[in-house]
Structures are given as structure tokens and as C-alpha cells.
Design an enzyme around this catalytic site. Structure first.
Site, PDB file in Angstrom:
ATOM      1  N   GLU A   1      31.658   0.136  48.172  1.00 18.91           N
ATOM      2  CA  GLU A   1      30.368   0.142  48.846  1.00 18.91           C
ATOM      3  C   GLU A   1      30.319   1.294  49.847  1.00 18.91           C
ATOM      4  O   GLU A   1      30.820   1.161  50.976  1.00 18.91           O
ATOM      5  CB  GLU A   1      30.153  -1.166  49.615  1.00 18.91           C
TER       6      GLU A   1
ATOM      7  N   LYS B   1      25.017 -12.261  53.468  1.00 21.56           N
ATOM      8  CA  LYS B   1      25.211 -11.889  54.885  1.00 21.56           C
ATOM      9  C   LYS B   1      24.700 -13.040  55.761  1.00 21.56           C
ATOM     10  O   LYS B   1      24.824 -14.190  55.362  1.00 21.56           O
ATOM     11  CB  LYS B   1      24.538 -10.536  55.169  1.00 21.56           C
TER      12      LYS B   1
ATOM     13  N   SER C   1      22.451  -0.951  48.105  1.00 19.74           N
ATOM     14  CA  SER C   1      21.061  -0.784  47.651  1.00 19.74           C
ATOM     15  C   SER C   1      20.881  -0.989  46.154  1.00 19.74           C
ATOM     16  O   SER C   1      20.053  -0.333  45.517  1.00 19.74           O
ATOM     17  CB  SER C   1      20.521   0.587  48.087  1.00 19.74           C
TER      18      SER C   1
ATOM     19  N   GLU D   1      30.601  -4.134  57.264  1.00 17.46           N
ATOM     20  CA  GLU D   1      29.998  -4.690  58.492  1.00 17.46           C
ATOM     21  C   GLU D   1      31.058  -5.385  59.343  1.00 17.46           C
ATOM     22  O   GLU D   1      31.013  -5.341  60.572  1.00 17.46           O
ATOM     23  CB  GLU D   1      28.845  -5.640  58.115  1.00 17.46           C
TER      24      GLU D   1
ATOM     25  N   GLY E   1      22.058  -1.261  52.620  1.00 16.17           N
ATOM     26  CA  GLY E   1      20.836  -1.653  53.322  1.00 16.17           C
ATOM     27  C   GLY E   1      19.905  -0.491  53.648  1.00 16.17           C
ATOM     28  O   GLY E   1      18.985  -0.643  54.443  1.00 16.17           O
TER      29      GLY E   1
ATOM     30  N   ASN F   1      25.898 -11.183  48.187  1.00 13.91           N
ATOM     31  CA  ASN F   1      26.384 -11.312  49.561  1.00 13.91           C
ATOM     32  C   ASN F   1      25.147 -11.525  50.434  1.00 13.91           C
ATOM     33  O   ASN F   1      24.418 -10.580  50.724  1.00 13.91           O
ATOM     34  CB  ASN F   1      27.133 -10.039  49.978  1.00 13.91           C
TER      35      ASN F   1
ATOM     36  N   HIS G   1      34.483  -6.345  54.340  1.00 16.56           N
ATOM     37  CA  HIS G   1      33.148  -5.736  54.238  1.00 16.56           C
ATOM     38  C   HIS G   1      32.966  -4.731  55.377  1.00 16.56           C
ATOM     39  O   HIS G   1      33.442  -4.957  56.490  1.00 16.56           O
ATOM     40  CB  HIS G   1      32.069  -6.817  54.298  1.00 16.56           C
TER      41      HIS G   1
HETATM   42  P1  13P Z   1      22.435  -4.042  50.175  1.00 20.91           P
HETATM   43  O1  13P Z   1      22.384  -4.453  48.726  1.00 20.91           O
HETATM   44  O2  13P Z   1      21.427  -4.786  51.017  1.00 20.91           O
HETATM   45  O3  13P Z   1      22.388  -2.568  50.347  1.00 20.91           O
HETATM   46  O4  13P Z   1      23.856  -4.527  50.740  1.00 20.91           O
HETATM   47  C1  13P Z   1      25.005  -4.198  50.036  1.00 20.91           C
HETATM   48  C2  13P Z   1      26.137  -4.950  50.599  1.00 20.91           C
HETATM   49  O5  13P Z   1      26.576  -4.699  51.717  1.00 20.91           O
HETATM   50  C3  13P Z   1      26.724  -6.023  49.789  1.00 20.91           C
HETATM   51  O6  13P Z   1      27.917  -6.465  50.321  1.00 20.91           O
END
Ligand code: 13P
Length: 260
Positions: free
Chosen positions: A172, A11, A218, A102, A178, A9, A100
Site C-alpha cells: 500500500e 478502519k 484507492s 496509519e 485515501g 479494511n 498498516h
Molecule cells: P483506501 O482504499 O481508502 O485508499 O484505503 C486503502 C487502505 O489503507 C486499506 O488498508
């Protein structure tokens, strides 16, 4: 047997040019490693919308799937700024991430929206990657299983048992995204066991055996093995570490070695 899936992903990262540079390096490593074209792990890259046509062209006929990070549930119409499932399908997407954290936190996406998106994706031959996960506060209050179960119940409310093999869930935990602080693999496996129980309760005993459930938060080359060793965990949804072609290749390679 559920086939492992390693998903990127990206983003809001990478221009079209940067996406093509990644594809060149990653593709070369992947196809050199898996000569003959058969890759025992499903590989998925979800770039921003603009990068989708370029990546679909580069990987046409190759075992690398391309997906979107979001979509709207209506097919077409007066929905300024949105992109629909038929548009993604016709561009060559196979998967679409929905719900997601976010999008839930920053863009007001609700469980109801997620359910509609998952339904629309399946109606148009896209595999939804449904994201669920608790916040730190919810975890500290001991509500992880309850929160995740409610998200799963909503997201699966319009899904039929026979569609489950085409659905992916990504667990997640919001606090692990992150932050560099991944969940303990056994804790993630425990939540994922609960996800399967919820799906079985809703759709029929044993249905969840064909549901692929990923861990996200992560994940990096140094820790992916510990997640892939868990029988419950079928792969990873990766943010930061998926932006580097060498790291993303290592994730695919380690997933293959661990589950293979
Ligand atoms: P990270 O791997 O950067 O922690 O992000 C995970 C994520 O949100 C994947 O959709």
C-alpha cells in the site's frame, strides 16, 4: 495457484448496527451470486474490534472471513487497551492486519513491532496481512524498492518458509491511501515482484510463489480490473470503497471475473 483475496479494511468506521446492515446487504448479494456456497475468491472483512463478534456470528459457516485491524503480540497481561491474538482467534477471526501505514504513522508502530505481531498471529493460527509501502517523499527520492524491501526483511525476520502460504502481504503506497490517486498497476506489480525477490532471498528460492500479495490504495470498482490483470497482484486491501456493500460486492465480482 494463489487464490485471490479481496479484503475490506473498514478502519474506524461503522457501529455494530451499521456493520450488521452492511452484512445483510452484502451477504445477500454474494450468496445469490455464488449459489452452492463456493466462492472462487477469498473474501475478508476487517471491522473495528467491536464489530468482530457480530460479523463472526452472521458469517459463521459461510465463506466470508473476518479479521482484525490490529493486535498486540503478548497473549495477555497488563497492556491497557490492547487485544491479543488468542482473543481474536477465540472470537472467530481468521486474519489480522499488521503494520498498516496509519498505525506506523499515527501510533508509532515500528518494523520490530510488526515482526512481533506477525509472529504472534501465526503462533495462534491467525493469518497476518502485513502492510508495507513507501511515502511520497521516499518514492520521489527513488527509494521505493529499498524502503519496501527493508519493511519486508523486518516483518519476515521471524517467519519460516513453510509458514509463507499463511501470510499475506499488502503493498500500500502511503501516497495512494485515501487520496483517490491509485498507483499504476504496472508500477505496483514491479514493487510486488521486488517483494517476492526479497522473500525468496531470505527464505529460499520459489518460496514466494505461495505468498499472496495484495495491492491497496484507492482501489474502487472502476479500477480494480486493471490491478487484477497483473499476474503479480493477488487481490486488494480496500478502505473507502469497502464501506459500501454494493461496491464491495462489485470488487469481489470483478476480481473473480478477471482472475477466474
Ligand atoms: P483506501 O482504499 O481508502 O485508499 O484505503 C486503502 C487502505 O489503507 C486499506 O488498508
Amino acid at each position: 495457484m494463489r487464490k485471490p483475496l479481496i479484503a475490506a479494511n473498514w478502519k474506524m468506521n461503522k457501529t455494530i448496527g451499521e456493520a450488521l446492515t452492511f452484512a445483510g446487504t452484502f451477504g445477500q448479494k454474494l450468496f445469490e451470486r455464488f449459489e452452492g456456497g463456493h466462492i472462487p475468491v477469498d473474501v475478508l472483512i476487517c471491522p473495528p474490534f467491536l464489530g468482530i463478534p457480530a460479523l463472526c456470528a452472521v458469517f459463521a459457516g459461510k465463506p466470508v472471513y473476518i479479521g482484525a485491524q490490529n493486535m498486540y503480540w503478548e497473549d495477555k497481561g497488563a497492556f491497557t487497551g490492547e487485544v491479543s491474538a488468542p482473543m481474536l482467534k477465540h472470537t472467530g477471526c481468521s486474519f489480522v492486519i499488521v503494520g498498516h501505514s496509519e498505525r506506523r504513522q499515527l501510533f508509532g508502530e515500528t518494523d520490530e513491532h510488526v515482526a512481533k505481531k506477525a509472529r504472534a498471529a501465526l503462533d495462534h493460527g491467525l493469518k497476518p496481512v502485513i502492510c508495507v509501502g513507501e511515502t511520497l517523499e521516499q518514492r520521489e527520492q527513488g527509494n521505493t524498492h529499498k524502503v519496501v524491501s527493508e519493511q519486508i526483511r523486518a516483518a519476515f525476520s521471524q517467519i519460516k518458509p513453510e509458514e509463507v502460504p499463511s501470510v499475506v502481504v499488502a503493498y500500500e503506497p502511503v501516497w495512494a491511501i485515501g487520496t483517490g490517486k491509485e498507483a499504476k498497476p504496472e508500477d505496483a506489480a514491479d514493487v510486488i515482484r521486488g517483494i517476492r525477490e526479497t522473500v525468496d532471498t531470505m527464505l529460499g528460492q520459489g518460496v514466494s510463489e505461495e505468498l499472496r500479495v495484495l495491492y491497496g490504495g484507492s482501489v474502487k470498482p472502476a479500477n480494480i480490473r486493471s490491478f487484477m490483470l497483473e499476474e503479480q497482484i493477488d487481490g486488494a486491501l480496500v478502505g473507502g470503497a469497502s464501506l459500501d456493500p454494493e461496491d464491495f460486492f462489485k470488487l469481489v465480482e470483478t476480481a473473480h471475473k478477471t482472475k477466474g
